[in-house]
Design an enzyme around this catalytic site. Structure first.
Site, PDB file in Angstrom:
ATOM      1  N   ASP A  42     -20.822 -12.902  83.639  1.00  0.00           N
ATOM      2  CA  ASP A  42     -20.478 -12.283  82.445  1.00  0.00           C
ATOM      3  C   ASP A  42     -21.350 -11.080  81.973  1.00  0.00           C
ATOM      4  OD1 ASP A  42     -19.987 -11.877  79.413  1.00  0.00           O
ATOM      5  OD2 ASP A  42     -20.482 -13.757  78.822  1.00  0.00           O
ATOM      6  N   LYS A  68     -17.136  -3.781  73.248  1.00  0.00           N
ATOM      7  CA  LYS A  68     -18.698  -3.866  73.347  1.00  0.00           C
ATOM      8  C   LYS A  68     -19.291  -2.619  74.121  1.00  0.00           C
ATOM      9  CE  LYS A  68     -19.192  -8.889  72.927  1.00  0.00           C
ATOM     10  NZ  LYS A  68     -19.809  -9.321  71.709  1.00  0.00           N
ATOM     11  N   HIS A  81     -22.592 -17.720  76.925  1.00  0.00           N
ATOM     12  CA  HIS A  81     -21.996 -17.636  75.509  1.00  0.00           C
ATOM     13  C   HIS A  81     -20.839 -18.812  75.687  1.00  0.00           C
ATOM     14  CE1 HIS A  81     -19.230 -15.745  72.689  1.00  0.00           C
ATOM     15  NE2 HIS A  81     -20.171 -15.099  72.321  1.00  0.00           N
ATOM     16  N   GLN A  88     -22.723  -8.044  77.853  1.00  0.00           N
ATOM     17  CA  GLN A  88     -23.914  -7.203  77.225  1.00  0.00           C
ATOM     18  C   GLN A  88     -24.415  -5.972  78.172  1.00  0.00           C
ATOM     19  OE1 GLN A  88     -24.388  -7.172  74.338  1.00  0.00           O
ATOM     20  NE2 GLN A  88     -23.283  -9.189  73.539  1.00  0.00           N
ATOM     21  N   CYS A  94     -23.271 -17.664  69.053  1.00  0.00           N
ATOM     22  CA  CYS A  94     -22.240 -18.240  70.054  1.00  0.00           C
ATOM     23  C   CYS A  94     -22.979 -18.904  71.253  1.00  0.00           C
ATOM     24  CB  CYS A  94     -21.339 -17.498  70.591  1.00  0.00           C
ATOM     25  SG  CYS A  94     -20.418 -16.800  69.191  1.00  0.00           S
TER      26      CYS A  94
HETATM   27  C1  LIG Z   1     -22.501 -12.278  76.594  1.00  0.00           C
HETATM   28  C2  LIG Z   1     -21.238 -12.471  75.996  1.00  0.00           C
HETATM   29  N1  LIG Z   1     -20.116 -13.053  76.403  1.00  0.00           N
HETATM   30  C3  LIG Z   1     -19.040 -13.008  76.113  1.00  0.00           C
HETATM   31  C4  LIG Z   1     -18.748 -12.660  74.846  1.00  0.00           C
HETATM   32  C5  LIG Z   1     -17.377 -12.860  74.120  1.00  0.00           C
HETATM   33  O1  LIG Z   1     -16.810 -11.546  74.037  1.00  0.00           O
HETATM   34  P1  LIG Z   1     -15.230 -11.419  73.218  1.00  0.00           P
HETATM   35  O2  LIG Z   1     -15.650 -12.211  71.729  1.00  0.00           O
HETATM   36  O3  LIG Z   1     -15.217 -10.022  72.987  1.00  0.00           O
HETATM   37  O4  LIG Z   1     -14.556 -12.040  74.044  1.00  0.00           O
HETATM   38  C6  LIG Z   1     -19.748 -12.109  73.929  1.00  0.00           C
HETATM   39  C7  LIG Z   1     -19.702 -11.498  72.775  1.00  0.00           C
HETATM   40  O5  LIG Z   1     -19.412 -12.070  71.629  1.00  0.00           O
HETATM   41  C8  LIG Z   1     -21.109 -12.076  74.807  1.00  0.00           C
HETATM   42  O6  LIG Z   1     -21.963 -11.296  73.925  1.00  0.00           O
END
Ligand SMILES: Cc1ncc(COP(=O)(O)O)c(C=O)c1O
Ligand SMILES: [Zn+2]
Lengths: 148, 401
Positions: B189, B215, B112, B192, B355
């Protein structure tokens, strides 16, 4: 939820928009516009002679809104002088911000008035304005060239 | 109570077909109620007051931390720092990790932006070199050849457990083994994955594990950086201020112990309480049961979408273990037009680059449509999606063939 008819109408126009999608021989300007949220990546090509947009086209890829909008714009500005084109772009931006524009401006915008409710679709407003931003950027360059 | 009945948003919007769980989850009533109770009857500043309410706020907050650590099976070598979201947790690591010039940071191309961009900035700032671990958008396992990018200069390897663009589930353990050979740390990370399937930080042997509360049925505004103590010990504070200090004099400061050292200022206790409640809700349902249900919904969506003549499904194949999301393209319709037209039928999906622009570029895609699932997804939601796709095709002047 979005306005059904407006969107459908624009898509119909999009399906007819292919005639402006090609490279342009003898172009004097090529302005690339990018809409990261959508992935729209369109380039406006202009052939400007003595301050008149003699011919225009676009290349690239994008959503139906961005392509319909740039194609409608090309139909409108072909043959126009740069000042008039710039004024028309400003009217379009006002409309896309949800401001009311003069009846004369509405009439001049013709098919581009299909985008009059784009302000109600904040996620998609940039799709509608992308081509017009390419246009104003091209005009700004021309004016800067003149000064130099 | 059915899963569907647990979510008040579906009462407020009876016709909503919510297929964007991967962006943010909806909240069960119990989570909302728990947070209301916190603000109505328990609110106080933790850590600071000598009076009763403040002391219980401190206990409530620390209980939430314990609940998180247990939920991700962090083990005794790791602790959790509360952040605003996964993004802040990632920024914390990128900022505070002691990279030196010439160090190499290896990031999966499918990461991401919230992983890639902070590490890009860290690399520029410290003179470290950012390298990519290339994946193919279908498989989550790694060959020795792919892992060759991890070498003696590698300090940190960062990758998703499940990528949010295509739903690939990665074999993190193999990456960790390779990183260990070179003394590199691994950041996972898990945004998900946590709340969708059992996640064990110990089993993964990750040094860092990040995720967002929102999430996984918790509130927005609370996230977690779980990290091994040995990693946090070599890191400087990220944000500075109240609560993260021990002694402050005019010219210098000693810091509070880990994890408080990384939690400056008044914390989001209401958020931590909500996250704790979300964990309790998940535990009560059973994470295995949720995982099975989501796998069944994902399989159903894959079947329905792949039998549609105008749809191309991307990502892992039907038989592969994966995340609860499906990315697809519809012939002749740009993903953003698709999302707008589905919205006309009350169907919420995500369209675009998710993203993950470097990943999309690597796979030569401008963007995709993504439907993602949760405990309350039912087959009829997916049936509605298929009908919505047919509707969009009609608006675009195609007939279903
Ligand atoms: C795999 C992953 N990493 C990081 C994020 C970032 O999460 P957040 O926007 O809650 O900081 C997301 C979601 O947008 C994501 O799907
Ligand atoms: Zn667009």
């Amino acid at each position: 939820m979005t306005d059904h008819n407006m969107y459908s109408e624009i898509i119909l126009m999009h399906n007819r928009s292919g005639h402006n999608r090609h490279a342009l021989s003898g172009e004097t300007h090529a302005e690339r516009g990018h809409n990261p949220s959508c992935g729209d990546d369109l380039t406006l090509h202009l052939r400007v002679v003595d301050g008149i947009i003699e011919s225009a086209s676009y290349t690239g890829s994008g959503c139906a809104l961005s392509q319909a909008s740039i194609s409608i714009m090309i139909d409108l500005i072909t043959g126009m002088d740069l000042d008039s084109a710039k004024n028309m772009a400003n009217d379009f931006f006002d409309m896309a911000r949800g401001e009311t524009i003069s009846p004369e401006a509405e009439e001049a915008l013709q098919d581009a008035m299909a985008f009059q409710n784009i302000a109600k679709m904040p996620a998609r407003t940039k799709c509608g304005t992308l081509g017009w931003h390419c246009l104003t950027a091209s005009i700004a360059e021309t004016t800067a060239d003149d000064v130099n | 109570m059915t899963w569907r009945e647990s979510f008040p948003i579906l009462k407020a919007h009876p016709d909503l077909i919510y297929l964007d769980h991967a962006a943010t989850a909806q909240k069960p009533q119990v989570v909302i109620d728990r947070m209301t109770a916190w603000y109505e009857t328990e609110n106080a500043s933790p850590n600071r007051g000598a009076y009763g309410l403040s002391a219980s706020a401190t206990i409530t907050y620390e209980n939430a931390r314990e609940a998180v650590l247990k939920f991700i099976d962090a083990g005794k070598d790791a602790t959790a720092v509360f952040t605003k979201n996964a993004t802040e947790a990632l920024n914390l690591v990128a900022y505070a990790y002691p990279f030196k010039p010439g160090d190499e940071i290896v990031v999966a191309i499918s990461a991401h932006h919230s992983v890639i961009v902070p590490l890009q900035i860290a690399a520029k700032r410290t003179g470290a070199v950012l390298k990519y671990l290339y994946v193919d958008g279908v498989h989550g396992d790694f060959s020795e050849q792919m892992l060759a990018v991890i070498g003696p200069k590698t300090r940190l390897v960062a990758l998703p457990l499940i990528d949010n663009a295509l739903g690939v589930l990665y074999d993190v353990e193999t990456v960790v083994k390779k990183a260990r050979q070179h003394g590199a740390a691994v950041l996972v990370d898990a945004a998900q994955a946590v709340g969708h399937r059992p996640v064990s930080m110990q089993k993964l042997d990750a040094d860092f594990l990040v995720f967002s509360g929102h999430k996984m049925y918790g509130p927005q505004g609370i996230g977690v950086l779980a990290a091994k103590y040995e990693q946090l010990e070599q890191m400087t504070p990220f944000l500075a201020g109240g609560d993260m200090i021990a002694y402050v004099t005019e010219q210098s400061t000693t810091y509070a112990p880990i994890p408080k050292r990384f939690e400056a200022g008044t914390q989001n206790v209401g958020g931590a309480v909500g996250l704790d409640a979300a964990i309790q809700w998940i535990d009560a349902q059973g994470i295995e049961r949720i995982a099975e249900h989501e796998a069944a919904m994902t399989r159903y969506a894959l079947l329905r979408l792949s039998e549609h003549p105008a749809v191309t499904v991307l990502g892992p194949k039907l038989t592969m273990e994966r995340g609860a999301l499906v990315s697809f393209e519809v012939e002749g319709i740009h993903p953003h037009d698709m999302a707008t037209l589905l919205d006309q039928n009350g169907i919420a999906i995500r369209a675009g680059h998710h993203c993950c622009q470097p990943y999309m570029h690597h796979l030569d895609k401008a963007g995709t449509c993504r439907a993602s699932f949760s405990a309350f997804t039912e087959e009829r939601d997916i049936d509605a999606l298929i009908m919505g796709i047919d509707h969009a095709r009609k608006v675009f002047g195609y007939d279903r063939s």
